[in-house]
Design a protein around this motif. Structure first.
Motif, short mmCIF file in Angstrom:
data_model
loop_
_atom_site.label_atom_id
_atom_site.label_comp_id
_atom_site.label_asym_id
_atom_site.label_seq_id
_atom_site.Cartn_x
_atom_site.Cartn_y
_atom_site.Cartn_z
N GLY A 53 32.37 57.20 -26.85
CA GLY A 53 32.19 58.07 -28.00
C GLY A 53 30.77 58.10 -28.52
O GLY A 53 30.33 59.10 -29.09
N ALA A 54 30.02 57.01 -28.33
CA ALA A 54 28.62 57.01 -28.76
C ALA A 54 27.80 57.97 -27.92
O ALA A 54 26.89 58.64 -28.41
CB ALA A 54 28.05 55.60 -28.68
N PHE A 55 28.09 58.04 -26.62
CA PHE A 55 27.41 58.99 -25.73
C PHE A 55 27.65 60.43 -26.20
O PHE A 55 26.75 61.28 -26.12
CB PHE A 55 27.92 58.80 -24.31
CG PHE A 55 27.66 59.96 -23.38
CD1 PHE A 55 26.36 60.28 -22.99
CD2 PHE A 55 28.71 60.72 -22.90
CE1 PHE A 55 26.14 61.36 -22.14
CE2 PHE A 55 28.49 61.78 -22.05
CZ PHE A 55 27.19 62.11 -21.67
N LEU A 56 28.83 60.71 -26.73
CA LEU A 56 29.12 62.06 -27.21
C LEU A 56 28.28 62.42 -28.43
O LEU A 56 28.05 63.60 -28.70
CB LEU A 56 30.61 62.18 -27.54
CG LEU A 56 31.56 61.97 -26.35
CD1 LEU A 56 33.01 62.04 -26.82
CD2 LEU A 56 31.31 62.97 -25.24
N ALA A 57 27.82 61.39 -29.17
CA ALA A 57 26.89 61.57 -30.29
C ALA A 57 27.42 62.53 -31.35
O ALA A 57 26.67 63.30 -31.95
CB ALA A 57 25.52 62.06 -29.77
N ASP A 58 28.73 62.46 -31.61
CA ASP A 58 29.34 63.33 -32.62
C ASP A 58 30.25 62.57 -33.57
O ASP A 58 31.09 63.15 -34.25
CB ASP A 58 30.11 64.46 -31.95
CG ASP A 58 31.28 63.96 -31.09
OD1 ASP A 58 31.47 62.73 -31.00
OD2 ASP A 58 32.00 64.81 -30.53
N GLY A 59 30.08 61.24 -33.62
CA GLY A 59 30.92 60.43 -34.48
C GLY A 59 32.23 60.02 -33.85
O GLY A 59 33.09 59.45 -34.53
N SER A 60 32.40 60.25 -32.53
CA SER A 60 33.67 59.94 -31.88
C SER A 60 33.99 58.46 -31.86
O SER A 60 35.15 58.08 -31.67
CB SER A 60 33.68 60.47 -30.44
OG SER A 60 33.72 61.87 -30.42
N GLU A 61 32.97 57.59 -32.04
CA GLU A 61 33.26 56.16 -32.08
C GLU A 61 34.05 55.77 -33.33
O GLU A 61 34.53 54.64 -33.43
CB GLU A 61 31.98 55.33 -31.98
CG GLU A 61 30.96 55.57 -33.06
CD GLU A 61 29.86 56.51 -32.61
OE1 GLU A 61 28.68 56.10 -32.61
OE2 GLU A 61 30.18 57.67 -32.28
N TYR A 62 34.19 56.70 -34.27
CA TYR A 62 35.01 56.45 -35.46
C TYR A 62 36.32 57.23 -35.41
O TYR A 62 37.09 57.21 -36.37
CB TYR A 62 34.23 56.81 -36.72
CG TYR A 62 32.92 56.05 -36.79
CD1 TYR A 62 32.90 54.68 -37.01
CD2 TYR A 62 31.71 56.70 -36.58
CE1 TYR A 62 31.71 53.97 -37.04
CE2 TYR A 62 30.52 56.00 -36.60
CZ TYR A 62 30.52 54.64 -36.83
OH TYR A 62 29.33 53.95 -36.84
#
Length: 318
Positions: A127-136
């Protein structure tokens, strides 16, 4: 390169409490760096690596015993998107370990009687690679092999460069956490896995926290499980869920919350009032009582927070 991997595992096995560092990216922002970029703190790895070493050094001076590398967002696909070839990207990842080790060696030169210090290689989520807040949110789904292919090159490079332990951190997705546990075993690594949360009992994607903990207990190389980059109150509650597991399913816990502010993924900015530097220290005794052995801070926490936390941990041990 100083290596202290066996000492790290031995310290946890002995019940020792290790203070982690605090926020790296937010500390860089506080020092004037613009991180509104898909690479986030990894941008500074490319443009001003000495600044990262300086932050690591300040956290060691504050009492941290673990420096977490600036590789959270330095995945090979992310660096390729910036135009780096595979070997260049791997060199950036390895360089993040050397910067942390440089800070460690500098601190030990100033304080030769300091206890062992460690370098944790940060492995951020897909999700960090997506750089859109997906890690949350954890609202993505890859196959096990796709997760392994994404994470393996960076994790292997961190270990090759001398990281003592992997920090598989801010993981919002249960399937991704399980795949990382498989990768840890495959690489013969030692690691902790820390997750983000929807609520006290569920990862951000809805995976039950208790269920994941039971699955990961006893997995080779998984030394600790816990939470990071969630508000402190939610971290407290999640530790309670993990501490309530049957003794045969418990492992050392890791906790490093953010400062409790909100995050605007669109603007890539944190919002909220400033916090008191005693935010983490005030919780240390409670965390330790629930089984936390790795304690620190995440986004928006500072060397001042870690200094207060370190004093609190030393007080507990006297």
């Amino acid at each position: 390169m100083e290596r202290a991997a066996p000492q790290f595992a031995a310290a946890l096995a002995a019940g020792e409490k290790l203070v982690l560092d605090g926020g790296l990216a937010s500390e860089l922002e506080g020092r004037g760096f613009d991180l509104a970029d898909p690479l986030w703190s990894a941008r500074v790895l490319l443009e001003a690596p000495a600044a990262i070493a300086a932050v690591h050094r300040d956290y060691f001076r504050a009492g941290a015993r673990v420096a977490t590398t600036a590789s959270y967002q330095a995945s090979l696909p992310g660096l390729a998107r910036r135009g780096l070839g595979e070997e260049e990207a791997l060199g950036v990842v390895r360089g993040s370990v050397r910067l942390a080790d440089r800070a460690r060696r500098g601190h030990r030169a100033e304080h030769p009687d300091a206890p062992p210090l460690f370098v944790a290689g940060s492995v951020g989520p897909y999700g960090a690679f997506l750089a859109d807040g997906s890690e949350y949110r954890g609202n993505y789904a890859l196959s096990r092999d796709e997760y392994l292919d994404f994470h393996r090159p960076r994790a292997a490079a961190l270990l090759e460069a001398g990281a003592d332990v992997l920090a598989c951190e801010t993981i919002p997705n249960g399937d991704e956490a399980r795949a990382l546990a498989d990768l840890i075993a495959e690489l013969g690594a030692q690691a902790w896995i820390s997750v983000t949360l929807r609520d006290r009992a569920h990862l951000s994607d809805g995976t039950p926290l208790r269920e994941l903990a039971v699955e990961l207990a006893g997995r080779p190389g998984v030394l600790a499980l816990g939470v990071n980059c969630v508000p402190p109150g939610l971290a407290d509650e999640a530790l309670g869920v993990l501490a309530a597991l049957d003794a045969s399913r418990r492992m050392p816990l890791v906790v490093y919350p953010n400062a409790g502010e909100g995050y605007d993924a669109g603007r890539k900015a944190w919002t909220g009032a400033a916090h008191d530097a005693g935010l983490l220290a005030s919780r240390a005794a409670g965390w330790a009582a629930q089984g936390a052995r790795l304690m620190g801070g995440c986004c928006r926490t500072t060397p001042a927070d870690i200094a207060a936390l370190s004093r609190a941990v030393r007080w507990m041990d006297t």
